[in-house]
Design a protein around this motif. Sequence first.
Motif, PDB file in Angstrom:
ATOM      1  N   ARG A   8     -10.305   8.781   3.411  1.00  0.00           N
ATOM      2  CA  ARG A   8      -8.640   8.402   3.052  1.00  0.00           C
ATOM      3  C   ARG A   8      -7.608   9.433   2.851  1.00  0.00           C
ATOM      4  O   ARG A   8      -6.246   9.917   2.938  1.00  0.00           O
ATOM      5  CB  ARG A   8      -8.622   7.498   1.983  1.00  0.00           C
ATOM      6  N   ARG A   9      -8.322  10.599   1.670  1.00  0.00           N
ATOM      7  CA  ARG A   9      -6.884  11.361   2.298  1.00  0.00           C
ATOM      8  C   ARG A   9      -7.113  12.495   3.103  1.00  0.00           C
ATOM      9  O   ARG A   9      -5.470  12.609   3.281  1.00  0.00           O
ATOM     10  CB  ARG A   9      -8.016  12.464   0.747  1.00  0.00           C
ATOM     11  N   GLY A  13      -3.537  12.960   4.522  1.00  0.00           N
ATOM     12  CA  GLY A  13      -2.409  14.500   4.230  1.00  0.00           C
ATOM     13  C   GLY A  13      -2.274  14.256   5.938  1.00  0.00           C
ATOM     14  O   GLY A  13      -0.527  14.902   5.954  1.00  0.00           O
ATOM     15  N   LEU A  14      -2.842  13.969   7.169  1.00  0.00           N
ATOM     16  CA  LEU A  14      -2.088  13.387   8.374  1.00  0.00           C
ATOM     17  C   LEU A  14      -1.231  12.998   8.823  1.00  0.00           C
ATOM     18  O   LEU A  14      -0.161  13.326   9.750  1.00  0.00           O
ATOM     19  CB  LEU A  14      -3.459  13.418   9.331  1.00  0.00           C
ATOM     20  N   TYR A  58      -2.538  14.282  -1.795  1.00  0.00           N
ATOM     21  CA  TYR A  58      -2.261  13.827  -0.695  1.00  0.00           C
ATOM     22  C   TYR A  58      -1.813  14.952  -0.142  1.00  0.00           C
ATOM     23  O   TYR A  58      -1.787  14.891   1.060  1.00  0.00           O
ATOM     24  CB  TYR A  58      -1.713  12.343  -0.935  1.00  0.00           C
ATOM     25  N   VAL A  59      -0.929  15.937  -1.044  1.00  0.00           N
ATOM     26  CA  VAL A  59      -0.163  16.931  -0.328  1.00  0.00           C
ATOM     27  C   VAL A  59      -0.354  18.056  -1.072  1.00  0.00           C
ATOM     28  O   VAL A  59      -0.393  18.497  -1.695  1.00  0.00           O
ATOM     29  CB  VAL A  59       1.565  16.289  -0.655  1.00  0.00           C
ATOM     30  N   PRO A  60      -1.951  18.936  -0.598  1.00  0.00           N
ATOM     31  CA  PRO A  60      -1.707  19.802  -1.641  1.00  0.00           C
ATOM     32  C   PRO A  60      -1.258  21.172  -0.828  1.00  0.00           C
ATOM     33  O   PRO A  60      -0.501  20.601   0.075  1.00  0.00           O
ATOM     34  CB  PRO A  60      -3.796  20.391  -0.889  1.00  0.00           C
ATOM     35  N   LEU A 175     -11.200  11.734  -5.661  1.00  0.00           N
ATOM     36  CA  LEU A 175     -11.804  13.154  -5.323  1.00  0.00           C
ATOM     37  C   LEU A 175     -13.504  12.170  -6.077  1.00  0.00           C
ATOM     38  O   LEU A 175     -14.022  12.818  -6.608  1.00  0.00           O
ATOM     39  CB  LEU A 175     -12.047  14.191  -5.790  1.00  0.00           C
ATOM     40  N   GLY A 176     -12.636  10.896  -7.044  1.00  0.00           N
ATOM     41  CA  GLY A 176     -13.676  10.387  -7.892  1.00  0.00           C
ATOM     42  C   GLY A 176     -13.226  10.647  -9.291  1.00  0.00           C
ATOM     43  O   GLY A 176     -14.128  10.458 -10.646  1.00  0.00           O
TER      44      GLY A 176
END
Length: 179
Positions: A8-9, A13-14, A58-60, A175-176
Motif C-alpha cells: 500500500r505504501r 507513492g506511485l 506515503y511521501v518519503p 510499516l507496523g
Amino acid sequence: MNELSVSRRWVMGLYFTVLSFGIIFLHLLPLDTLPARWVMPDLLMGFAFAWTVRRPEYVPVLLLAVVFLMADLLLQRPPGLWAFLMLLACESLKAQIGSLRVTGFPVEWLTVAGMILGVTLAYRLILSILLVEMPGFGLALMQMGFTILIYPVIAGVTHAFMGVRKSNPGDLDTLGDRA
C-alpha cells in the motif's frame, strides 16, 4: 499484513507520483498565450503538504526530491532551489506530525499556511539575492494566497477521494509501527 502495508505504501507513492506529474502536465499545456494577469494556486505544493501532514510514510524524502526536481526542470525554474525549499518544509511538517495529529484542522491549516508563506518568501529572497529575473511580486503573493485558500479543498479531496487520512494516536502506520 505487513506485506500488504508495504505494498500500500508503494501504491500510494506511485499514486502521488502520477498525481504530481498530472499537475505538472496541466502547467505545461499551452492554454493561454497572453501574459498572466492572475495565477492558479500551486496544487503540487498543496497536495505535497496535505499528504505529508496526513500520511508522511506515503511521501518519503526521495520521492519528494525526485518529483520537485522534475518540476523544477520541466517548469524551467532554477534547478533544485524550489525542490530544496519544499523538502525542508515537508520535513519540518513531518517533525511536527505528533502535535498536528491531535489538533484540529484550523491549526493544521495555519501551520501549512506558514510553510507556504515561508517557502514562497525564501524562494523570492534567494532569487533576488542571486539577481535572477522573476515575475512580479503581486503574482507570487496571489499564487501564495490562492494556495492557502484552496488548501482546505485539497485536504478534503485528499481525505475523501484519495483515502489519505490522518492517523490517530496509537494507530499502526504502514510499516507496523505506532503512529
